[in-house]
Design a protein around this motif. Structure first.
Motif, PDB file in Angstrom:
ATOM      1  N   GLY C 108       0.793  -1.225   0.000  1.00 46.72           N
ATOM      2  CA  GLY C 108       0.000   0.000   0.000  1.00 46.72           C
ATOM      3  C   GLY C 108       0.820   1.267   0.000  1.00 46.72           C
ATOM      4  N   ALA C 109       2.023   1.227  -0.582  1.00 49.31           N
ATOM      5  CA  ALA C 109       2.865   2.427  -0.632  1.00 49.31           C
ATOM      6  C   ALA C 109       2.258   3.453  -1.596  1.00 49.31           C
ATOM      7  CB  ALA C 109       4.265   2.047  -1.097  1.00 49.31           C
ATOM      8  N   PRO C 110       2.480   4.754  -1.330  1.00 48.18           N
ATOM      9  CA  PRO C 110       1.956   5.787  -2.243  1.00 48.18           C
ATOM     10  C   PRO C 110       2.655   5.721  -3.608  1.00 48.18           C
ATOM     11  CG  PRO C 110       3.294   6.769  -0.515  1.00 48.18           C
ATOM     12  CD  PRO C 110       3.118   5.345  -0.147  1.00 48.18           C
ATOM     13  N   GLU C 111       1.904   6.095  -4.645  1.00 45.22           N
ATOM     14  CA  GLU C 111       2.359   5.951  -6.027  1.00 45.22           C
ATOM     15  C   GLU C 111       3.709   6.643  -6.278  1.00 45.22           C
ATOM     16  OE1 GLU C 111       2.251   4.139  -9.442  1.00 45.22           O
ATOM     17  OE2 GLU C 111       0.600   3.892  -8.012  1.00 45.22           O
ATOM     18  N   SER C 112       3.911   7.844  -5.694  1.00 43.81           N
ATOM     19  CA  SER C 112       5.148   8.591  -5.955  1.00 43.81           C
ATOM     20  C   SER C 112       6.354   7.843  -5.381  1.00 43.81           C
ATOM     21  CB  SER C 112       5.048   9.986  -5.339  1.00 43.81           C
ATOM     22  OG  SER C 112       4.829   9.873  -3.945  1.00 43.81           O
ATOM     23  N   GLU C 113       6.149   7.284  -4.199  1.00 48.16           N
ATOM     24  CA  GLU C 113       7.236   6.531  -3.569  1.00 48.16           C
ATOM     25  C   GLU C 113       7.553   5.286  -4.398  1.00 48.16           C
ATOM     26  OE1 GLU C 113       6.545   5.298   0.541  1.00 48.16           O
ATOM     27  OE2 GLU C 113       7.955   3.654   0.158  1.00 48.16           O
ATOM     28  N   ILE C 114       6.493   4.651  -4.889  1.00 48.71           N
ATOM     29  CA  ILE C 114       6.700   3.444  -5.699  1.00 48.71           C
ATOM     30  C   ILE C 114       7.554   3.779  -6.917  1.00 48.71           C
ATOM     31  CG2 ILE C 114       5.561   1.702  -7.133  1.00 48.71           C
ATOM     32  CD1 ILE C 114       3.238   1.702  -5.252  1.00 48.71           C
ATOM     33  N   ARG C 115       7.182   4.873  -7.606  1.00 47.23           N
ATOM     34  CA  ARG C 115       7.896   5.224  -8.838  1.00 47.23           C
ATOM     35  C   ARG C 115       9.384   5.484  -8.546  1.00 47.23           C
ATOM     36  NH1 ARG C 115       7.958   6.198 -14.113  1.00 47.23           N
ATOM     37  NH2 ARG C 115       6.071   4.980 -14.312  1.00 47.23           N
ATOM     38  N   ASN C 116       9.619   6.268  -7.472  1.00 45.10           N
ATOM     39  CA  ASN C 116      10.989   6.559  -7.082  1.00 45.10           C
ATOM     40  C   ASN C 116      11.805   5.301  -6.838  1.00 45.10           C
ATOM     41  OD1 ASN C 116      12.034   9.094  -6.983  1.00 45.10           O
ATOM     42  ND2 ASN C 116      10.677   9.702  -5.290  1.00 45.10           N
ATOM     43  N   THR C 117      11.241   4.441  -6.004  1.00 47.30           N
ATOM     44  CA  THR C 117      11.948   3.233  -5.624  1.00 47.30           C
ATOM     45  C   THR C 117      12.212   2.348  -6.838  1.00 47.30           C
ATOM     46  OG1 THR C 117      10.711   3.359  -3.571  1.00 47.30           O
ATOM     47  CG2 THR C 117      11.961   1.340  -3.964  1.00 47.30           C
ATOM     48  N   VAL C 118      11.172   2.186  -7.673  1.00 43.92           N
ATOM     49  CA  VAL C 118      11.330   1.335  -8.848  1.00 43.92           C
ATOM     50  C   VAL C 118      12.463   1.865  -9.722  1.00 43.92           C
ATOM     51  CG1 VAL C 118      10.239   0.560 -10.993  1.00 43.92           C
ATOM     52  CG2 VAL C 118       8.948   0.526  -8.853  1.00 43.92           C
ATOM     53  N   GLU C 119      12.468   3.194  -9.932  1.00 45.18           N
ATOM     54  CA  GLU C 119      13.509   3.782 -10.782  1.00 45.18           C
ATOM     55  C   GLU C 119      14.901   3.561 -10.178  1.00 45.18           C
ATOM     56  OE1 GLU C 119      12.140   7.762 -11.345  1.00 45.18           O
ATOM     57  OE2 GLU C 119      10.768   7.163 -12.963  1.00 45.18           O
ATOM     58  N   ASN C 120      15.003   3.765  -8.868  1.00 47.39           N
ATOM     59  CA  ASN C 120      16.296   3.579  -8.202  1.00 47.39           C
ATOM     60  C   ASN C 120      16.800   2.147  -8.323  1.00 47.39           C
ATOM     61  OD1 ASN C 120      16.351   6.210  -7.477  1.00 47.39           O
ATOM     62  ND2 ASN C 120      15.558   5.868  -5.394  1.00 47.39           N
TER      63      ASN C 120
END
Lengths: 288, 239, 244
Positions: C108-120
């Motif tokens: 249930g992580a927020p979408e912005s955090e997900i995108r950041n983490t995935v990119e990293n």
């Protein structure tokens, strides 16, 4: 690839052909072969009423005994029966739809139309009789009352002889049946009877079918024996001038046979033992 | 041969002239079959997935029954519904016989085993690794089950297409419980039977073409929806 | 410090065959631990028990200081601190992004955090260019790298690697080995590496556990075991006499 699929198709075809051969063999073997000649088969299209009432089960074996012809019966509505005749798919017709029969002959598809017999139609309905027509002697009057009461009425709606007859009754009474109460069900007689029983509606039915099925359902006769309700059956040979493939000789044998005294007597007797009355009244010769 | 070509010609003419009766039976057909499909799917997909994933008692038996009923002859399904709805039957008082509702009931009976059985098969064909991957990434049991169902979606869509194709083309059940009443329960297939019986071959062919067009459109719509998944569906190369 | 894994008297039986029997095993954590042994020696079963995917028939398992009772909540809580990459990692249908994001989505992580983490994480694995690619169209090496990125995205305390390079080209295998060392050193992730590749174990592992026929026959410092194997079976395995 291509060769393989071709081989496969050939194999399938071969299998089909040999199966078909087997089927024919199986059909033939139980029949006692009186003559080594090929079996004579006559294709007859007729209405469901002659089949369902059991009349043909009595006539067909007798015809075979007398002439050697086996009749393949195709029981459909009068409309479809005549459509089959007009394509040359059958040799002879036994139908009840006078106007259409005359047109069929006039168009050159059929020859030698002869009256065979008649039965009659009855109007049946639920016991509580919502349109209050029980005992009415004038069928036009009864139809008017049904329409006024908007009582459920089931129409065969399949251009069968019965449907044609029903439509002619409305026309004669100067009525146009329309609305939710008038249900065009597009089905055979037995099915329409069953549906009318479920829906507690009125319907027009030939007496033979009614007598054969009445014990299963609750609908009763409300109007009968008015002259427009008579239903004459005719026999027609399909015109060999139009279709070379039809068995005209066989068809003519049948026309002669069914209008002669022996068959006419059988028709008169048919159903008496079971229903206490004849289902069909012969018309071709006078029977005492 | 001429008769067939002429029939097709006249049939196409009927379609292009937007024959109101044909349009009406088409709409009734779609309404009945799509409603039945929707209800059968709402029941069949969750039950099928549950049968595949959960170790409930009697699961094997139920699955085998479902597989058997996938081939249920339409007319038999119709008969079962008929016996329940007839005035003398247990639900006779509701007066449902010969209504579109009755046809929907019969088609649900036909569609449910197909959807349930094929969904169960699609879900069971997923391997343990789907579940393992999901839970090792932190999915709860429910989330992992959902992941498995998502992975099975091509199979489930195939189940829905199969069911819809069968329902739209089915004649035995709707004829029996619907009654083929014009303007109410007459559908494409029962019309074909009737028109043939009346010797109206061209009309029968015309309606048959409509039926084929519907089946084709169903496949096309689903293809479009699942274009991405079908992209990889290159098929087996035989060399 | 509490050990990451503590197994006591563990057995796993399939039918009549005991495929795993471990009397005592303690893995303190932080390092790279290799489970070695020939095919069918029970390596994967042992790993699955530790990853809480296979339930042991006897004995007790402690994970991250908790005694495992196989209750739903406890499993979820502990599994969320571990991740796994298998020999041929399974990819969910969808893009690389969908796959790497999965672990964060289920948390249930927020979408912005997900995108950041995935990119990293993709960046770390050198897979940034593939973010919108269809995960099912990747080559073997690419897929394994995405699988590791997917595992890293959830910041696991323990990362299980089951033959992570067995089915891929040598070049990708080398890269992945570097990544494994980096993850262990820079992120402090405990790594449990199941392998039958001696050289890989030698290159990567700090500690080695040697399994034979479901039993632990030798364990200890990697250097020691490779240089002075004590057990007969270990010796034969290391010298390449055992066919596996």
């Amino acid at each position: 690839m291509k060769k393989k699929s071709l081989a496969l198709i050939l194999m399938l075809l071969f299998a089909l052909v040999s199966l078909a051969g087997c089927a024919k063999e199986a059909e033939k073997t139980p029949a006692p072969a009186p003559a080594p000649a090929a079996e004579k088969i006559l294709k007859m299209a007729t209405t469901t009423s002659t089949q369902d009432s059991g009349l043909l089960d009595a006539l067909v074996p007798e015809f075979k005994k007398d002439t050697g012809y086996t009749i393949n019966v195709i029981a459909v509505g009068s409309g479809q029966a005549m459509e089959m005749g007009s394509k040359g798919d059958v040799d002879v017709l036994l139908v009840h739809s006078r106007a259409a029969e005359d047109k069929f002959v006039a168009d050159g598809f059929g020859v030698n139309r002869k009256d065979v017999m008649h039965n009659d139609f009855v109007l049946i309905g639920p016991a509580d009789d919502p349109a209050k027509i029980k005992g009415e002697t004038d069928v036009a009057q009864a139809m008017t009352k049904i329409l006024k009461a908007k009582a459920t009425f089931l129409s065969r709606g399949d251009k069968s002889g019965t449907h044609t007859k029903e439509l002619s009754l409305w026309t004669k009474a100067n009525l146009k049946p329309e609305g939710d109460w008038y249900k065009n069900v597009g089905k055979g007689m037995g099915d329409t009877f069953r549906m009318a029983d479920e829906m507690k509606g009125y319907t027009l039915i030939d007496r033979a079918t009614y007598l054969a099925l009445k014990d299963k359902y609750k609908l009763e006769i409300v109007v009968e024996k008015d002259s427009p309700m008579l239903n004459p059956y005719g026999v027609i040979a399909v015109n060999k001038a139009k279709f070379a493939n039809v068995d005209y000789d066989g068809a003519m044998k049948f026309v002669e046979w069914i209008t002669a005294e022996k068959a006419q007597k059988m028709i008169a007797e048919f159903g008496k033992d079971k229903y206490g009355q004849s289902l069909f009244i012969p018309d071709a010769v006078a029977i005492k | 041969m001429e008769i067939i070509i002429q029939g097709i010609k006249e049939g196409l003419q009927l379609i292009f002239s937007m024959d109101p009766k044909i349009i009406h039976v088409t709409l009734v057909s779609l309404q009945v079959s799509l409603t039945a499909l929707l209800i059968a799917a709402c029941l069949g997909i969750p039950i099928g997935a549950a049968l595949a994933l959960k170790d409930i008692p009697g699961r094997r038996l139920f699955l085998n029954l479902t597989y058997t009923f996938m081939g249920l002859p339409p007319v038999l399904a119709g008969l079962i519904v008929y016996l329940f709805l007839t005035t003398r039957g247990p639900f006779g008082q509701f007066q449902l016989l010969f209504t579109p509702t009755a046809m929907i009931c019969a088609q649900i009976l036909l569609g449910f085993p197909i959807i349930c059985g094929l969904t169960a098969r699609a879900v069971m064909s997923q391997r343990q690794e789907v579940y393992d991957t999901a839970v090792t990434l932190g999915a709860s049991r429910r989330q992992a089950a959902w992941a498995i169902i998502r992975e099975s979606r091509m199979g489930i869509i195939a189940a829905l297409t199969t069911a819809l194709g069968r329902l739209v083309a089915e004649v035995g059940a709707v004829m029996l419980v619907g009654g083929n009443i014009e303007g109410s329960t007459r559908v494409l297939t029962t019309s074909i039977v009737l028109e043939t019986r009346m010797g109206e071959d061209s009309r029968a062919i015309g309606i048959g073409i409509v039926l084929l067009l519907i089946s084709f459109s169903i496949i096309m719509i689903i293809n479009l929806l699942e274009k991405r998944s079908f992209k990889n569906d290159a098929g087996i190369q035989i060399t | 410090m509490t050990p990451v894994f503590k197994l006591h008297n563990i057995a796993k039986i399939y039918g009549k065959r005991e495929v795993l029997h471990i009397d005592q095993l303690t893995i303190p954590g932080r390092k790279i631990y290799a489970i070695l042994g020939p095919n069918g020696s029970g390596k994967t079963t042992l790993m699955r028990v530790m990853a809480l995917l296979t339930r042991n028939d006897t004995g007790t398992v402690d994970v991250l200081g908790e005694n495992i009772r196989w209750g739903k909540e406890q499993l979820l809580k502990l599994r969320r601190q571990m991740a796994m990459v298998t020999q041929t990692a399974f990819m969910f249908e969808g893009t690389v992004y969908t796959n790497v994001a999965y672990g964060l989505k289920v948390r249930g992580a927020p979408e912005s955090e997900i995108r950041n983490t995935v990119e990293n994480c993709l960046e770390l694995m050198g897979m940034s260019a593939f973010i919108t690619a269809d995960a099912r169209n990747l080559s073997g090496g690419e897929r394994q790298k995405v699988a590791i990125a997917r595992a890293l995205a959830i910041r696991p305390r323990v990362l299980f690697l089951d033959e992570p390079t067995a089915n891929i080209d040598p070049q990708s295998a080398v890269e992945i080995e570097h990544h494994i060392q980096f993850i262990n050193r820079e992120m402090g992730t405990t790594i449990i590496l199941v392998t039958h590749n001696l050289f890989q174990a030698r290159r990567l592992a700090d500690e080695v556990y040697f399994l034979w026929d479901g039993r632990m026959v030798e364990q200890g410092n990697a250097q020691n075991i490779f240089d002075h194997p004590q057990d007969e079976r270990t010796r034969s395995f290391l010298s390449g006499e055992t066919v596996f």
